[in-house]
Design an enzyme around this catalytic site. Structure first.
Site, short mmCIF file in Angstrom:
data_model
loop_
_atom_site.label_atom_id
_atom_site.label_comp_id
_atom_site.label_asym_id
_atom_site.label_seq_id
_atom_site.Cartn_x
_atom_site.Cartn_y
_atom_site.Cartn_z
N GLU A 37 43.08 4.60 -0.60
CA GLU A 37 42.31 4.75 0.62
C GLU A 37 42.53 6.19 1.10
O GLU A 37 43.68 6.62 1.21
CB GLU A 37 42.83 3.75 1.67
CG GLU A 37 42.01 3.82 2.93
CD GLU A 37 42.46 2.86 4.00
OE1 GLU A 37 43.37 2.05 3.76
OE2 GLU A 37 41.90 2.93 5.11
N ARG A 263 55.94 -2.94 -5.36
CA ARG A 263 55.82 -1.55 -4.88
C ARG A 263 57.08 -0.79 -5.21
O ARG A 263 58.15 -1.37 -5.32
CB ARG A 263 55.72 -1.52 -3.35
CG ARG A 263 54.59 -2.21 -2.73
CD ARG A 263 54.75 -2.17 -1.22
NE ARG A 263 54.34 -0.89 -0.67
CZ ARG A 263 53.07 -0.57 -0.45
NH1 ARG A 263 52.11 -1.41 -0.71
NH2 ARG A 263 52.76 0.61 0.05
N LYS A 273 51.93 5.17 4.60
CA LYS A 273 51.14 6.34 4.98
C LYS A 273 51.05 6.46 6.50
O LYS A 273 50.98 7.58 7.02
CB LYS A 273 49.73 6.25 4.38
CG LYS A 273 49.69 6.75 2.95
CD LYS A 273 48.29 6.77 2.41
CE LYS A 273 47.86 5.39 2.01
NZ LYS A 273 46.51 5.36 1.43
#
Ligand code: ATP
Ligand code: MG
Length: 550
Positions: A37, A263, A273
């Site tokens: 994204e 992750r 983020k």
């Protein structure tokens, strides 16, 4: 694939699934994608996903797309779109064809939403956000059906059209999939698939005032691109039900499958983020590429090589187990790379003057090796003269057995130059040494003393006359706690994550290439800062210490 090829490749559960799918003929070619994204810079966690997706495409002679998952126009930015492409390329990967955007598919997605409405599988809901939350139920209680749930396709088509035409306010209504309000998977309790948002989009401009949600967009984008294996992180495990439901209920032929892996979490830093963005906007760091940031841009500015990051991703592997990787794992990868490949040079971070009293004549030019055991890296010229600078920590009036540096009355070798002996020193009023006076043995350039004297210690130095003043940015871990994830930034930040030192470098270093690390002998690996370095005011970043520091 030959057995030998199989052996040298990394093996993990996803590659095992792919092997099976290729052997059974379910797929003849592998197609993956990396779907960031564009709401921030890529970080080392993304590198794990990049190496997995692009690495699989490389090894199986398949393809990997780069697709921007751009359904949140308000948080996204074209700068992020550009930095992400730069970072993927820098890591050494090539995406198949053009860069793709989920927004390329907004027309198609709109069509599939209409298809769901026509099938009675989607409806426009007018519950307020609070009511919607209340109706959703909890993990232990089933949800309640919205009063708008059993309206006809005709009504819903008309309402969705009005949504698209901007006739409703943000938050006034949304399009929901009609699935199961009692499902044990919360994501299946009539998830929102379209919302009203009067936002300008970096790709589609003002064409749309309704935007599709991630879960609806992602599976369809994968299918449109003929993705075979859609790899994502574990938090999307439950969403796989929705992924499959959408594809099962629309008329699209391709059938990608989602697989989840854990992750990357790295100690003393964070990957979110949102939090990294807060570090930047609150001014705790000097931008997304601050060398303390776990971003690809930060690591690059810090002097990490693409190879060291790819190697790190190989070493951590791919599993379904959540874990926290220790920082020395990452540091070992860059240290091993630089130990092998970085040219050596000399810099003195805390200089003190040393006078060689029996040196007379002009400055001498010495040829010094750029790497102790790589002839092919050649030599460089280093001026040597009567006055040199050494590190203050490398001299003591009195030593002990363990101290292998310069001590009054004893000898030490200057790296790449001569053996010197400390005779006396000057001190200031506080007792700090200000100047050291030495003699040197002219017969010891590149050889041991002829009478068999053993000189064990070696120290680094820079000739005073030609030394260039430089700034050194010595970085420490960004956070004081191994897992800062649950904490406020200000609670967890290490106030000493950056320590600036002022010292000197040998003259050749004014030509240092940005972000290309050197081993400053006995000091650490350092590289010229890509933003602030100039020939007149050289600035170097610590890439990594010579030895494990954590
Ligand atoms: P963040 O929470 O940091 O914003 P994200 O998952 O929302 O991360 P995306 O841009 O959506 O970020 O991620 C793109 C891809 O990278 C996704 O497939 C995601 O699963 C993967 N990814 C993101 N963070 C990590 C991580 N720490 N480890 C491994 N893969 C990751
Ligand atoms: Mg995301």
């Amino acid at each position: 694939m030959s057995d030998l090829e199989k052996e040298v490749r990394p093996s993990n559960f996803i590659r095992n699934i792919i092997d099976t799918d290729l052997e059974s003929g379910k797929h003849t070619q592998v197609q993956t994608r990396f779907p960031p994204e564009p709401n921030g810079y890529l970080h080392i966690g993304h590198a794990k996903s990049i190496c997995l997706n692009f690495g699989i495409a490389q090894d199986y002679k398949g393809l990997c797309n780069l697709r921007f998952d751009d359904t949140n126009p308000e948080k996204e930015d074209i700068d992020f779109v550009n930095s992400i492409q730069e970072d993927v390329k820098w890591l050494g990967f090539e995406w198949a064809g053009e860069v793709r955007y989920s927004s390329n598919y907004f027309d198609a997605l709109y069509g599939y939403a209409i298809e769901l409405i026509n099938k009675g599988l989607a409806y426009v809901d007018f519950l307020s956000p609070d009511e919607m939350r209340e109706y959703r139920g909890t993990l232990t209680e089933p949800g309640k059906e919205s009063p708008y749930r059993n309206t006809t396709p005709e009504e819903n088509l008309a309402l969705f059209e009005k949504m698209k035409n901007g006739e409703f306010k943000e938050g006034e209504c949304c399009l929901r999939a009609k699935i199961d309000m009692a499902s044990s998977f919360m994501v299946m309790r009539d998830p929102v698939i379209y919302r009203v948002k009067f936002a300008h989009h970096h790709q589609t401009g003002d064409k749309w005032c309704i935007y599709p949600m991630y879960d609806f967009t992602h599976c369809i984008s994968d299918a449109i691109e003929n993705i075979t294996h859609s790899l994502c992180t574990l938090e999307f495990q439950d969403n796989r039900r929705l992924y499959d439901w959408v594809l099962d209920n629309i008329s699209i032929e391709a059938r990608p499958h989602q697989y989840e892996f854990s992750r990357l979490n790295l100690e003393y830093t964070m990957m979110s983020k949102r939090k990294l963005s807060a570090l930047v906007t609150e001014g705790h760091v000097d931008g997304w590429d601050d060398p303390r940031m776990p971003t690809i841009a930060g690591l690059r500015r810090r002097g990490y090589t693409p190879g060291s990051i790819v190697e790190f991703c190989k070493r951590i592997g791919v599993t379904k187990m959540e874990n926290m990787v220790e920082m020395p794992m990452l540091e070992a990868c860059i240290r091993e790379d630089l130990n092998e490949n970085a040219p050596r040079a000399m810099a003195v971070l805390d200089p003190i003057k040393l006078v060689i009293e029996n040196f007379d004549g002009d400055t001498e030019i010495l040829n010094v090796k750029n790497h102790p055991n790589k002839e092919e890296m050649g030599t460089r010229e280093m001026p040597f003269g009567r006055e040199i600078l050494i590190d203050a920590a490398d001299f003591r009036e009195e030593g002990n057995k363990k101290y292998k540096r310069l001590v009054l009355g004893k000898e030490v070798r200057l790296r790449g130059a001569y053996v010197i002996k400390a005779e006396r020193c000057d001190k200031d009023a506080d007792g700090n040494v200000t100047t050291i006076y030495c003699t040197y043995d002219k017969e010891t350039l590149g050889k041991n003393p002829s009478d068999g004297r053993k000189v064990k210690g070696v120290i680094h130095w820079v000739a005073a006359e030609t030394a260039v003043a430089a700034e050194f940015r010595v970085y420490n871990k960004l956070f004081n706690v191994a897992n800062p994830n649950g904490l406020e930034l200000t609670e967890a930040l290490n106030p000493e994550s950056l320590v600036v030192k002022h010292g000197v470098i040998e003259p050749s270093l004014v030509n240092a290439e940005a972000s290309k690390a050197y081993q400053f002998e006995r000091e650490g690996y350092y590289c010229a800062d890509s933003k602030d370095f100039t020939k007149d005011k050289p600035v170097f970043n610590l890439t990594v210490a010579l030895r494990e520091s954590f």
